[in-house]
Enzyme design. Structure first.
Site: not given
Length: 203
Positions: A8-10
């Protein structure tokens, strides 16, 4: 052996890998064979992806939920899969636009072969545009590459200023738009030319 990778990006908790984890577990992957990163796909530093790729062995299959969880861009993805193929490792994508990719099957290899061809095509286009841009610049009297921050005019001013007592080096660098490192690479504290300065004036 099946090995799963999630991303996931965050890392602030606003995104989770729950959906990816459930899909990978449903695909038959053991919990202990899952690797997870919380980082942008464009980041080179994804330690768990590196660990995952290192742990894979000949005959294993790397499984991802979607194709964009794995590569930074098309070329990065092609390079990863090329390396896996060379090591006898397969790749399988569960959903999304890359769901037809399963390099353990003939049809999956064909789909990825098209991706690889597109990546090569993109590289050639970029190369052609770069060469055309450089040729155009040369035709207009400009050479390619990073422009020099120190110019002959700036150098002469620096020589005159450095030769005077009381010159503030910081203010001089600000006025010339250069760093102290650039200044001292061309001129000594007494205003004498250094080798880089001589090269610049003799060009």
């Amino acid at each position: 052996m099946l090995v799963g990778y999630m991303r996931v990006s965050k890392a602030d908790g606003s995104q989770t890998t729950d959906l990816q984890r459930d899909a990978l577990l449903a695909a038959g992957i053991e919990q202990t064979s899952l690797y997870e990163d919380m980082a942008s796909g464009k980041k080179d530093d994804r330690p768990h992806l590196a660990a995952c790729l290192k742990a894979l062995r000949h005959g294993d299959t790397l499984v991802v939920w979607k194709l964009d969880r794995l590569g930074r861009d098309l070329r990065h993805l092609v390079n990863i899969v090329h390396d896996l193929t060379e090591r006898g490792i397969g790749l399988k994508v569960l959903t999304g636009q890359g769901a037809a990719i399963d390099t353990t099957t003939a049809s999956g290899k064909l789909v990825f072969g098209i991706f690889a061809a597109l990546a090569e095509f993109e590289r050639e286009l970029i190369s052609e545009r770069t060469l055309a841009g450089l040729a155009s610049a040369r035709a207009r009297g400009r050479n390619g590459g990073r422009p020099y921050k120190m110019t002959p005019a700036k150098l002469r001013l620096a020589m005159a200023s450095m030769g005077k007592a009381g010159t503030n080096v910081g203010e001089l660098c600000t006025e010339l738009g250069i760093t102290r490192q650039t200044l001292y690479r061309h001129v000594s504290p007494t205003g004498d030319l250094r080798p880089d300065g001589e090269k610049l004036l003799n060009r």
